[in-house]
Design a protein around this motif. Structure first.
Motif, short mmCIF file in Angstrom:
data_model
loop_
_atom_site.label_atom_id
_atom_site.label_comp_id
_atom_site.label_asym_id
_atom_site.label_seq_id
_atom_site.Cartn_x
_atom_site.Cartn_y
_atom_site.Cartn_z
N HIS A 1 84.21 25.89 -32.29
CA HIS A 1 85.67 25.98 -33.00
C HIS A 1 85.57 25.60 -34.62
N LEU A 2 84.77 24.98 -35.10
CA LEU A 2 84.86 24.47 -36.37
C LEU A 2 83.67 25.10 -37.13
N TYR A 3 82.40 25.33 -36.52
CA TYR A 3 81.30 25.80 -37.55
C TYR A 3 81.12 27.32 -37.45
N ARG A 4 81.39 28.01 -36.44
CA ARG A 4 81.37 29.31 -36.08
C ARG A 4 82.50 30.18 -36.32
N SER A 5 83.64 29.45 -36.14
CA SER A 5 85.02 30.33 -36.11
C SER A 5 85.86 29.96 -37.53
N THR A 6 85.34 29.12 -38.51
CA THR A 6 85.98 29.01 -39.53
C THR A 6 85.36 29.23 -40.67
N GLY A 7 85.74 29.30 -41.92
CA GLY A 7 84.85 29.35 -43.19
C GLY A 7 84.24 28.07 -43.99
N PHE A 8 84.04 27.04 -42.89
CA PHE A 8 83.50 25.96 -43.30
C PHE A 8 81.92 25.83 -43.05
N SER A 9 81.27 26.85 -42.75
CA SER A 9 79.87 26.44 -42.24
C SER A 9 78.93 26.18 -43.64
N SER A 10 79.54 26.81 -44.58
CA SER A 10 78.88 26.35 -45.72
C SER A 10 78.79 24.89 -46.21
N LEU A 11 80.05 24.14 -45.90
CA LEU A 11 80.13 23.04 -46.24
C LEU A 11 79.49 22.21 -45.02
N LEU A 12 79.50 22.39 -43.89
CA LEU A 12 79.08 21.60 -42.79
C LEU A 12 77.78 21.31 -42.62
N VAL A 13 77.06 20.39 -42.49
CA VAL A 13 75.66 20.04 -42.25
C VAL A 13 75.27 19.91 -40.73
N LEU A 14 74.21 20.49 -40.25
CA LEU A 14 73.90 20.63 -38.92
C LEU A 14 72.72 19.53 -38.57
N ASN A 15 72.91 18.83 -37.61
CA ASN A 15 72.04 17.89 -36.94
C ASN A 15 70.74 18.43 -36.49
N ALA A 16 69.92 17.86 -35.99
CA ALA A 16 68.69 18.38 -35.33
C ALA A 16 68.99 19.12 -33.98
N ASP A 17 70.22 18.71 -33.44
CA ASP A 17 70.63 19.74 -32.13
C ASP A 17 71.22 21.17 -32.73
N ASN A 18 71.39 21.35 -34.09
CA ASN A 18 72.05 22.41 -34.62
C ASN A 18 73.49 22.47 -34.28
#
Length: 568
Positions: A58-75
């Motif tokens: 709901h936050l990473y894939r469904s909004t425009g903030f994927s370029s801001l958020l950093v993913l951990n080892a579990d993606n």
């Protein structure tokens, strides 16, 4: 973590608020956001995985903030840590990820002259939270910052870093530099959350009542509150609070004793309650122009309070007229020099859309598009100063039903763009044509005195040919009444026709009381003008209004008359 597990949707709303705040302020493409879940061990590993998956969806894939958020080892965009432990493996992994991202950022590798770093030493030595630009320039000359362009580059750099506050494009703020930004926050806290010890109890109660009921505070209370901050320039501080739209003066200070000057606090405006306050919709009619400013998923409440402050200044509102302006936290109504009476209302028509709805009543000869242009200029000034990356669209609502060009959700408002963030508002009076899924809509912005042109009627171009006219038959008057009696939002109904035929407001209101206003209008007009000329003027007015259905009735009237003449 426990709070996030208990209420996932509330957590999502909070995160969206802060992410929007970061995105609108961060100018660097290297901006990175780490979502950290504290007190990891307060929930089970299964629950941790559940909330991580929820945020990823709901936050990473469904909004425009994927370029801001950093993913951990579990993606997933969540870094759970147990901050109660002196050594935690997940905390070590988080630090390593932050260090890796920091090394990759371009702004970290930016090389600055040593004398720029000495600027921070100068800031500490000044020992004043606010300093004039000239005084700071003189201090900086001692460390080699003598070039004017370089001096302003230093101020801009450290302003963006949050170490100071300086705005070169504001007429008031460009003369001062706030060396301690926390001062403005502390000052507003003292003003809006006063303690009884600041004042005598009777005055404290009076101040608190005025603040809570009207969002108004008097200058003497402001001076008493900020005096505890131990600054030697309280007048300058007050000027800066006004310039940053945290306070709005009601009336001119020169007209009254400075201690009795009143200020509106936009952030403390009361909520509009229809049960307690008179209806604001009564001030507007069906013929009013409605505009929208679309912010998409960004919540514009903080922008709304700044726009309200500037509108109050623009309308020169004083305390004695404040009750007539009806300004609230969730809606505001303004009167601008008796030219425009307009209402601004934040709305959320869809879960992923936030808009400001602007309803405008215009005096004769005033173009509501001029008001939208002024509001656009205000919004651009606020954006450049406080929200450099904020995106929005100003315009009119698409008159067609869904689906629209960009989406198909029926609850969303499709705003036809007149201007967007970072753009100039289009001036002039030429018509603007918009397309939506192959459908054409034209907005007219000229003023010639007719309702159609005053309120931007959408119309299809009509080729006017010289055609014979005959007196209007009663049967066709009845047909026109069926078409023109129902009110139209754009004003191209019987009222628009009456305005074209030269009727004044009082006469139009009298027609409105009739069972069929259109029939009363056409019969009355037939008694004042030659019947053939009346038919010609009516046809002309209907063409200007874009009512081709009514024009067809007028054409049928001519054909029927000619047919009767042939029979004779």
């Amino acid at each position: 973590m426990a709070e996030a597990v208990r209420n996932q949707n509330r957590t999502l709303d909070r995160l969206l608020f802060w992410l929007h705040s970061v995105k609108t302020h961060a100018c660097s493409e290297d901006c990175a956001v780490f979502l950290v879940g504290s007190h990891r061990d307060s929930v089970t590993s299964l629950k941790r995985q559940e909330i991580a998956t929820f945020l990823a969806e709901h936050l990473y894939r469904s909004t425009g903030f994927s370029s801001l958020l950093v993913l951990n080892a579990d993606n997933t965009p969540l870094f759970p840590v147990e901050n109660s432990k002196p050594v935690d493996e997940d905390m070590i992994c988080l630090r390593d990820a932050i260090w890796t991202m920091t090394q990759q950022a371009n702004y970290v590798r930016r090389q600055l002259p040593i004398r720029w770093l000495k600027f921070l030493e100068v800031v500490k030595q000044v020992e004043k939270p606010i300093v004039s630009l000239d005084d700071l320039r003189q201090e900086c000359s001692l460390i080699g910052l003598e070039n004017e362009d370089e001096f302003h580059d230093v101020l801009t750099t450290f302003d963006q870093a949050g170490d100071i506050m300086y705005q070169a494009n504001d007429d008031t703020l460009k003369h001062y530099v706030v060396l301690d930004p926390q001062l403005l926050v502390d000052a507003m806290a003292k003003i809006t959350c006063p303690q009884p010890t600041h004042f005598g109890m009777p005055k404290y109660v009076e101040h608190l009542t005025l603040l809570e009921k009207k969002g108004i505070v008097r200058a003497d209370f402001i001076h008493n509150a900020v005096s505890q901050l131990n600054i030697d320039q309280p007048t300058v501080l007050l000027k800066l609070l006004v310039a940053y739209d945290m306070l709005c003066p009601l009336g001119e200070e020169a007209d009254c004793d400075s201690g009795h000057t009143t200020y509106l606090v936009p952030s403390r405006l009361p909520e509009y309650n229809p049960k307690l306050h008179r209806s604001l919709s009564e001030r507007h009619g069906d013929d009013d122009q409605v505009f929208y400013i679309d912010f998409e998923t960004f919540n514009p409440d903080v922008v709304y309070t700044r726009v309200v402050a500037r509108c109050l200044t623009l309308c020169k509102v004083e305390e004695r007229t404040h009750t007539r302006t009806s300004v609230f936290r969730n809606v505001g109504s303004f009167n601008m020099a008796n030219r425009f009476w307009f209402t601004i209302e934040p709305m959320r028509p869809a879960p992923d859309q936030n808009v400001l709805k602007i309803t405008v009543t215009s005096a004769t000869g005033s173009n509501p598009f001029d008001l939208l242009g002024m509001l656009h200029d205000i919004l651009e000034a606020v954006r450049r100063r406080d929200f450099p990356n904020m995106s929005y669209t100003s315009g009119v609502r698409c008159p067609f039903e869904a689906p629209h060009t960009d989406y198909s959700e029926p609850e969303r408002i499709h705003v036809l763009k007149l201007a967007g963030s970072g753009e100039m508002f289009p001036r002039g009076d030429h018509p603007l044509t918009f397309l939506c899924c192959g459908r054409e809509h034209q907005v007219v912005r000229t003023i010639t005195g007719t309702v159609a042109q005053r309120f931007g009627i959408s119309s299809t171009a009509v080729i006017r040919k010289s055609r014979p006219q005959t007196p209007l038959q009663f049967s066709h008057i009845q047909q026109l009444s069926l078409l023109l009696d129902p009110p139209r939002v754009l004003g191209n109904d019987w009222k628009g026709l009456a305005d074209h035929l030269g009727y004044c407001v009082t006469e139009i209101l009298n027609f409105q009381r009739k069972e069929s206003p259109t029939m009363a209008l056409l019969i009355d007009y037939g008694t004042k003008v030659d019947k053939v000329e009346a038919a010609r003027k009516i046809t002309e007015g209907l063409e200007l209004l874009g009512r081709l259905d009514a024009v067809a009735v007028m054409a049928a009237n001519v054909n029927r008359s000619h047919s009767h003449d042939g029979d004779k």
